[in-house]
Scaffold this motif. Sequence first.
Motif, PDB file in Angstrom:
ATOM      1  N   GLN A 213      73.864 -65.867 -44.524  1.00 35.53           N
ATOM      2  CA  GLN A 213      74.570 -65.920 -45.813  1.00 35.53           C
ATOM      3  C   GLN A 213      75.521 -64.745 -45.910  1.00 35.53           C
ATOM      4  OE1 GLN A 213      72.450 -65.545 -49.665  1.00 35.53           O
ATOM      5  NE2 GLN A 213      73.392 -67.521 -50.129  1.00 35.53           N
ATOM      6  N   ASP A 214      76.808 -65.089 -46.038  1.00 32.99           N
ATOM      7  CA  ASP A 214      77.882 -64.110 -46.160  1.00 32.99           C
ATOM      8  C   ASP A 214      78.029 -63.734 -47.649  1.00 32.99           C
ATOM      9  OD1 ASP A 214      80.114 -62.586 -45.620  1.00 32.99           O
ATOM     10  OD2 ASP A 214      81.442 -64.276 -45.207  1.00 32.99           O
ATOM     11  N   HIS A 215      78.679 -62.625 -47.916  1.00 36.84           N
ATOM     12  CA  HIS A 215      78.998 -62.205 -49.292  1.00 36.84           C
ATOM     13  C   HIS A 215      80.503 -62.013 -49.339  1.00 36.84           C
ATOM     14  CE1 HIS A 215      74.761 -61.426 -48.877  1.00 36.84           C
ATOM     15  NE2 HIS A 215      74.636 -61.108 -50.156  1.00 36.84           N
ATOM     16  N   LYS A 216      81.207 -63.009 -49.897  1.00 38.24           N
ATOM     17  CA  LYS A 216      82.677 -63.039 -49.743  1.00 38.24           C
ATOM     18  C   LYS A 216      83.420 -62.161 -50.740  1.00 38.24           C
ATOM     19  CE  LYS A 216      83.740 -66.929 -46.976  1.00 38.24           C
ATOM     20  NZ  LYS A 216      82.686 -67.958 -46.856  1.00 38.24           N
ATOM     21  N   ARG A 217      82.832 -61.928 -51.913  1.00 34.00           N
ATOM     22  CA  ARG A 217      83.557 -61.145 -52.922  1.00 34.00           C
ATOM     23  C   ARG A 217      83.505 -59.659 -52.597  1.00 34.00           C
ATOM     24  NH1 ARG A 217      85.144 -63.699 -57.537  1.00 34.00           N
ATOM     25  NH2 ARG A 217      84.892 -65.948 -57.331  1.00 34.00           N
ATOM     26  N   THR A 227      87.153 -61.789 -49.908  1.00 32.21           N
ATOM     27  CA  THR A 227      87.469 -60.995 -48.713  1.00 32.21           C
ATOM     28  C   THR A 227      87.090 -61.817 -47.488  1.00 32.21           C
ATOM     29  OG1 THR A 227      85.262 -60.059 -48.420  1.00 32.21           O
ATOM     30  CG2 THR A 227      86.723 -58.931 -49.981  1.00 32.21           C
ATOM     31  N   GLY A 228      87.242 -61.238 -46.326  1.00 34.04           N
ATOM     32  CA  GLY A 228      86.762 -61.884 -45.099  1.00 34.04           C
ATOM     33  C   GLY A 228      85.240 -61.940 -45.040  1.00 34.04           C
ATOM     34  N   GLY A 229      84.566 -61.148 -45.886  1.00 39.31           N
ATOM     35  CA  GLY A 229      83.098 -61.071 -45.874  1.00 39.31           C
ATOM     36  C   GLY A 229      82.685 -59.608 -45.921  1.00 39.31           C
ATOM     37  N   LEU A 271      81.020 -74.320 -33.491  1.00 43.89           N
ATOM     38  CA  LEU A 271      81.486 -74.971 -34.721  1.00 43.89           C
ATOM     39  C   LEU A 271      80.760 -74.295 -35.879  1.00 43.89           C
ATOM     40  CD1 LEU A 271      83.179 -77.253 -36.048  1.00 43.89           C
ATOM     41  CD2 LEU A 271      81.168 -78.725 -35.831  1.00 43.89           C
ATOM     42  N   TYR A 272      81.551 -73.805 -36.831  1.00 46.19           N
ATOM     43  CA  TYR A 272      81.001 -73.072 -37.970  1.00 46.19           C
ATOM     44  C   TYR A 272      81.044 -73.996 -39.174  1.00 46.19           C
ATOM     45  CZ  TYR A 272      81.537 -69.558 -41.809  1.00 46.19           C
ATOM     46  OH  TYR A 272      81.448 -68.824 -42.959  1.00 46.19           O
ATOM     47  N   GLY A 273      79.883 -74.287 -39.748  1.00 43.86           N
ATOM     48  CA  GLY A 273      79.834 -75.086 -40.968  1.00 43.86           C
ATOM     49  C   GLY A 273      79.584 -74.170 -42.156  1.00 43.86           C
ATOM     50  N   LEU A 285      81.935 -77.027 -47.336  1.00 46.11           N
ATOM     51  CA  LEU A 285      83.116 -76.377 -47.922  1.00 46.11           C
ATOM     52  C   LEU A 285      84.248 -76.334 -46.915  1.00 46.11           C
ATOM     53  CD1 LEU A 285      81.526 -73.246 -49.621  1.00 46.11           C
ATOM     54  CD2 LEU A 285      82.425 -75.286 -50.760  1.00 46.11           C
ATOM     55  N   GLU A 286      83.879 -76.063 -45.674  1.00 42.50           N
ATOM     56  CA  GLU A 286      84.901 -75.933 -44.630  1.00 42.50           C
ATOM     57  C   GLU A 286      84.215 -75.902 -43.281  1.00 42.50           C
ATOM     58  OE1 GLU A 286      86.625 -72.071 -44.110  1.00 42.50           O
ATOM     59  OE2 GLU A 286      84.733 -71.054 -44.494  1.00 42.50           O
ATOM     60  N   PHE A 287      85.014 -76.205 -42.256  1.00 39.14           N
ATOM     61  CA  PHE A 287      84.589 -75.957 -40.876  1.00 39.14           C
ATOM     62  C   PHE A 287      85.502 -74.906 -40.284  1.00 39.14           C
ATOM     63  CE2 PHE A 287      82.775 -80.262 -41.235  1.00 39.14           C
ATOM     64  CZ  PHE A 287      81.492 -79.975 -40.798  1.00 39.14           C
ATOM     65  N   ASN A 288      84.943 -74.051 -39.432  1.00 36.12           N
ATOM     66  CA  ASN A 288      85.749 -73.143 -38.634  1.00 36.12           C
ATOM     67  C   ASN A 288      85.484 -73.448 -37.167  1.00 36.12           C
ATOM     68  OD1 ASN A 288      86.876 -71.716 -40.848  1.00 36.12           O
ATOM     69  ND2 ASN A 288      84.960 -70.590 -41.065  1.00 36.12           N
ATOM     70  N   ALA A 289      86.478 -73.184 -36.341  1.00 39.13           N
ATOM     71  CA  ALA A 289      86.405 -73.566 -34.929  1.00 39.13           C
ATOM     72  C   ALA A 289      85.934 -72.417 -34.046  1.00 39.13           C
ATOM     73  CB  ALA A 289      87.783 -74.048 -34.469  1.00 39.13           C
ATOM     74  N   ARG A 290      85.187 -71.485 -34.633  1.00 39.14           N
ATOM     75  CA  ARG A 290      84.860 -70.209 -33.963  1.00 39.14           C
ATOM     76  C   ARG A 290      83.612 -69.639 -34.608  1.00 39.14           C
ATOM     77  NH1 ARG A 290      85.551 -67.510 -38.476  1.00 39.14           N
ATOM     78  NH2 ARG A 290      87.111 -68.305 -39.904  1.00 39.14           N
ATOM     79  N   PHE A 291      83.126 -68.552 -34.053  1.00 36.87           N
ATOM     80  CA  PHE A 291      82.019 -67.819 -34.683  1.00 36.87           C
ATOM     81  C   PHE A 291      82.501 -67.217 -36.004  1.00 36.87           C
ATOM     82  CE2 PHE A 291      80.130 -67.688 -30.435  1.00 36.87           C
ATOM     83  CZ  PHE A 291      78.779 -67.745 -30.721  1.00 36.87           C
ATOM     84  N   GLY A 292      81.597 -67.028 -36.945  1.00 32.75           N
ATOM     85  CA  GLY A 292      81.933 -66.385 -38.217  1.00 32.75           C
ATOM     86  C   GLY A 292      81.954 -64.870 -38.071  1.00 32.75           C
ATOM     87  N   ASP A 293      82.707 -64.249 -38.934  1.00 32.26           N
ATOM     88  CA  ASP A 293      82.749 -62.788 -38.989  1.00 32.26           C
ATOM     89  C   ASP A 293      82.562 -62.412 -40.452  1.00 32.26           C
ATOM     90  OD1 ASP A 293      83.261 -60.100 -38.831  1.00 32.26           O
ATOM     91  OD2 ASP A 293      85.120 -60.304 -37.703  1.00 32.26           O
ATOM     92  N   PRO A 294      81.444 -61.825 -40.857  1.00 33.87           N
ATOM     93  CA  PRO A 294      80.439 -61.096 -40.066  1.00 33.87           C
ATOM     94  C   PRO A 294      79.172 -61.872 -39.665  1.00 33.87           C
ATOM     95  CG  PRO A 294      80.160 -60.583 -42.401  1.00 33.87           C
ATOM     96  CD  PRO A 294      81.283 -61.593 -42.307  1.00 33.87           C
ATOM     97  N   GLU A 295      79.125 -63.202 -39.804  1.00 33.14           N
ATOM     98  CA  GLU A 295      77.881 -63.923 -39.484  1.00 33.14           C
ATOM     99  C   GLU A 295      77.375 -63.634 -38.062  1.00 33.14           C
ATOM    100  OE1 GLU A 295      80.459 -65.120 -41.106  1.00 33.14           O
ATOM    101  OE2 GLU A 295      79.844 -66.579 -42.622  1.00 33.14           O
ATOM    102  N   THR A 296      78.305 -63.569 -37.117  1.00 37.69           N
ATOM    103  CA  THR A 296      77.941 -63.321 -35.715  1.00 37.69           C
ATOM    104  C   THR A 296      77.124 -62.045 -35.552  1.00 37.69           C
ATOM    105  OG1 THR A 296      80.032 -64.341 -35.179  1.00 37.69           O
ATOM    106  CG2 THR A 296      78.968 -63.120 -33.403  1.00 37.69           C
TER     107      THR A 296
HETATM  108  N1  GLY Z   1      82.711 -65.079 -42.834  1.00 39.51           N
HETATM  109  C1  GLY Z   1      83.624 -66.143 -43.015  1.00 39.51           C
HETATM  110  C2  GLY Z   1      84.366 -66.561 -41.840  1.00 39.51           C
HETATM  111  O1  GLY Z   1      84.147 -66.123 -40.728  1.00 39.51           O
HETATM  112  O2  GLY Z   1      85.240 -67.423 -41.982  1.00 39.51           O
END
Ligand code: GLY
Length: 425
Positions: A213-217, A227-229, A271-273, A285-296
């Motif tokens: 779980q990211d914290h975006k604000r 923010t990016g997280g 694949l990032y869901g 909400l969205e898909f990303n085609a890469r690892f998440g930052d900072p989830e990784t």
């Molecule tokens: N933490 C959100 C992202 O990587 O898009």
Amino acid sequence: MDKVDILLLGAGGREHALLMKLAESPRAGKLYVTPGNGGMLQLADVAPISQDSPTEVADWAASHGIGLVVVGPEAPLVEGVADAVRAKGIACFGPNADAARMEGSKEFAKLVMARAGVPTAAYRSFTDRAECEAYVRELDGPCVVKADGLAAGKGVIVAQTTEEALAGVEQCFGGAFGDAGSTVVVEEMLDGPECSLLALTDGTTVVPLATSQDHKRAYDGDRGPNTGGMGVYSPVPEHLVSAKDLSTMVDVMNRVVAQLRTEGITYSGCLYGGFMLTEDGPKVLEFNARFGDPETQVVLPRMHADLLEVFLACDAGTLEDTPIEWGDDWAVSVVLASAGYPGSYESGKCITGIDEASAQDGVTVYHAGTKLDSDGNLLTAGGRVLDVTAVAPTFAEARERAYAACDLIDFDGKQFRTDIGARAL
Ligand code: GLY
Ligand code: AMP
């Protein structure tokens, strides 16, 4: 044992975490990065090429005997860097351009989701500004306005009122996000906690990684701009994501990869869901085609696997035979940012205390926006500067360790959230 030389593209905390994990592999050979950051340069040499140029990356990799190219961020994927690398017969971690459209075009992703029967917010898409404005007025309430293309995380306007939505439409069609805003998606507003699920896939086998779980604000209490997280933890506990929610999310990841395959698209990579856990269950909400930052930065430290072998298997289509195991520990990562982020901020501030922080039990400090000056001093060089990550047997301990380590690090303007993971406690 034949060694594999690796070229890693990117410069964030995600890439520092990927690099450290890859370096642990017994088969890891020489390590190169572009553009890299202050932390990555302590482990790898710089390749003097542009990460967004498919020919530069592929030619350099071929002429330097690279055995694996790992693509961290989305832009090179959408540009076709993975296609160019694979065309040279070199293994690549990251999807080809056709598959990267899952992140590169929100409308494309919505259409795939509809065909795959995946739950997501209702939406309409527009290329005509007047029609888009008329629709937003007709909705007459909360909605989410999204630029279709890549906008460095800024192209999403969560609008509570018609005025805010119209301002978002103006930003998109007015060119604030360049070409990315020439098609606009207007979505129903969803409500609930968010949860990220990363999955590795070779196009057939899908291996879900741990939830996070990211914290975006930007500020405590989920206030301030997106923010990016600003921090993240893993796994997300059952009182937030039930076993049923999790199985829906895993099913979504499988369906999307299978749907793409039936359409002739092999999705190979991560694949990032991004999910919202609504009262009606998880919705994408969205898909990303890469690892998440900072989830990784919280997922990789908990993963017991040889990341180099896993990435090669994603490329080769042999992921099914590659073991990935998980620790039952917890990880918390707190982002130390420059004062002013995500708005304008100053760079070039001297950073102290990283060695002391890293010496603490279970703590790893991943570099994001850092650089080394000519005397070898470590300086700030970005909005998000460091990801202070701690792993421990309990969530509370991981959180305590991460925050204790944050206090040992200093730079002028250090800013961070003090409530990362508060919801999980
Ligand atoms: N933490 C959100 C992202 O990587 O898009
Ligand atoms: P995205 O880049 O699409 O993940 O959007 C960034 C953030 O905007 C998400 O993490 C959510 O917090 C928020 N968001 C996106 N879509 C929606 C939606 N349909 N309803 C509510 N919030 C949303």
